[in-house]
Design a protein around this motif. Sequence first.
Motif, PDB file in Angstrom:
ATOM      1  N   PHE A  11       0.806  -1.227   0.000  1.00  0.00           N
ATOM      2  CA  PHE A  11       0.000   0.000   0.000  1.00  0.00           C
ATOM      3  C   PHE A  11       0.837   1.274   0.000  1.00  0.00           C
ATOM      4  O   PHE A  11       0.568   2.191  -0.786  1.00  0.00           O
ATOM      5  CB  PHE A  11      -0.976   0.021   1.189  1.00  0.00           C
ATOM      6  CG  PHE A  11      -2.111  -0.947   1.045  1.00  0.00           C
ATOM      7  CD1 PHE A  11      -3.025  -0.831   0.013  1.00  0.00           C
ATOM      8  CD2 PHE A  11      -2.260  -1.990   1.941  1.00  0.00           C
ATOM      9  CE1 PHE A  11      -4.069  -1.736  -0.133  1.00  0.00           C
ATOM     10  CE2 PHE A  11      -3.297  -2.894   1.818  1.00  0.00           C
ATOM     11  CZ  PHE A  11      -4.207  -2.764   0.773  1.00  0.00           C
ATOM     12  N   LEU A  12       1.844   1.363   0.859  1.00  0.00           N
ATOM     13  CA  LEU A  12       2.624   2.592   0.951  1.00  0.00           C
ATOM     14  C   LEU A  12       3.379   2.879  -0.339  1.00  0.00           C
ATOM     15  O   LEU A  12       3.380   4.014  -0.821  1.00  0.00           O
ATOM     16  CB  LEU A  12       3.583   2.532   2.144  1.00  0.00           C
ATOM     17  CG  LEU A  12       4.301   3.843   2.464  1.00  0.00           C
ATOM     18  CD1 LEU A  12       3.301   4.942   2.816  1.00  0.00           C
ATOM     19  CD2 LEU A  12       5.292   3.650   3.600  1.00  0.00           C
ATOM     20  N   THR A  13       4.006   1.865  -0.922  1.00  0.00           N
ATOM     21  CA  THR A  13       4.738   2.097  -2.176  1.00  0.00           C
ATOM     22  C   THR A  13       3.783   2.454  -3.312  1.00  0.00           C
ATOM     23  O   THR A  13       4.096   3.305  -4.147  1.00  0.00           O
ATOM     24  CB  THR A  13       5.604   0.886  -2.549  1.00  0.00           C
ATOM     25  OG1 THR A  13       4.778  -0.278  -2.624  1.00  0.00           O
ATOM     26  CG2 THR A  13       6.720   0.673  -1.563  1.00  0.00           C
ATOM     27  N   LEU A  14       2.609   1.844  -3.323  1.00  0.00           N
ATOM     28  CA  LEU A  14       1.599   2.171  -4.337  1.00  0.00           C
ATOM     29  C   LEU A  14       1.136   3.622  -4.191  1.00  0.00           C
ATOM     30  O   LEU A  14       1.059   4.368  -5.173  1.00  0.00           O
ATOM     31  CB  LEU A  14       0.408   1.222  -4.213  1.00  0.00           C
ATOM     32  CG  LEU A  14      -0.746   1.426  -5.181  1.00  0.00           C
ATOM     33  CD1 LEU A  14      -0.320   1.138  -6.608  1.00  0.00           C
ATOM     34  CD2 LEU A  14      -1.917   0.528  -4.795  1.00  0.00           C
ATOM     35  N   ILE A  15       0.870   4.036  -2.966  1.00  0.00           N
ATOM     36  CA  ILE A  15       0.385   5.392  -2.713  1.00  0.00           C
ATOM     37  C   ILE A  15       1.462   6.430  -3.020  1.00  0.00           C
ATOM     38  O   ILE A  15       1.189   7.432  -3.680  1.00  0.00           O
ATOM     39  CB  ILE A  15      -0.123   5.519  -1.258  1.00  0.00           C
ATOM     40  CG1 ILE A  15      -1.427   4.725  -1.108  1.00  0.00           C
ATOM     41  CG2 ILE A  15      -0.327   6.971  -0.867  1.00  0.00           C
ATOM     42  CD1 ILE A  15      -1.874   4.506   0.325  1.00  0.00           C
ATOM     43  N   ILE A  16       2.692   6.182  -2.580  1.00  0.00           N
ATOM     44  CA  ILE A  16       3.771   7.145  -2.837  1.00  0.00           C
ATOM     45  C   ILE A  16       4.018   7.283  -4.340  1.00  0.00           C
ATOM     46  O   ILE A  16       4.133   8.393  -4.859  1.00  0.00           O
ATOM     47  CB  ILE A  16       5.062   6.760  -2.089  1.00  0.00           C
ATOM     48  CG1 ILE A  16       4.854   6.934  -0.583  1.00  0.00           C
ATOM     49  CG2 ILE A  16       6.243   7.597  -2.563  1.00  0.00           C
ATOM     50  CD1 ILE A  16       5.989   6.377   0.259  1.00  0.00           C
TER      51      ILE A  16
END
Length: 148
Positions: A11-16
Amino acid sequence: MKWKQLFIGHFLTLIIGSLIYVAFRSRSLVMFSWFEQCNLDKGVARLRAITGKDENIPDFIIYALPDGLWMFSYMSIILYLWDNHLKKENILWIFGLPVIATISETGQYLRLVSGTFDAIDFLMYMLGIALPLFIYKVEITNFKIKQI
């Protein structure tokens, strides 16, 4: 470790990666017309106003890093779903998208695919593919070679 893989690795890498794209890429991209059609254009405009101009941000962060983050995100979620085991039953699922991405970039280099080859893009793809394999200690099983 599993929750970190799901929330940080996926999730974090996708959002960033997505936020970098929305905040700094050209408004001529088709996704901005989609934002308008979904009435998200005001929120996007606010995000772009907060992030300001992209003058001090290296090009590789704007143009290549999102691809690497998205690939890392994909590898994290697909490995998560397969319990970090690489076996012949799931190899197509795990490496299908990475193979398409790297073939596409290689095709640009060979001028078989429209677009501009970028070695940094290729490097980001490769890091996005390889790092999750090492970070999550992917176990390779069920790859027995048949003897003749």
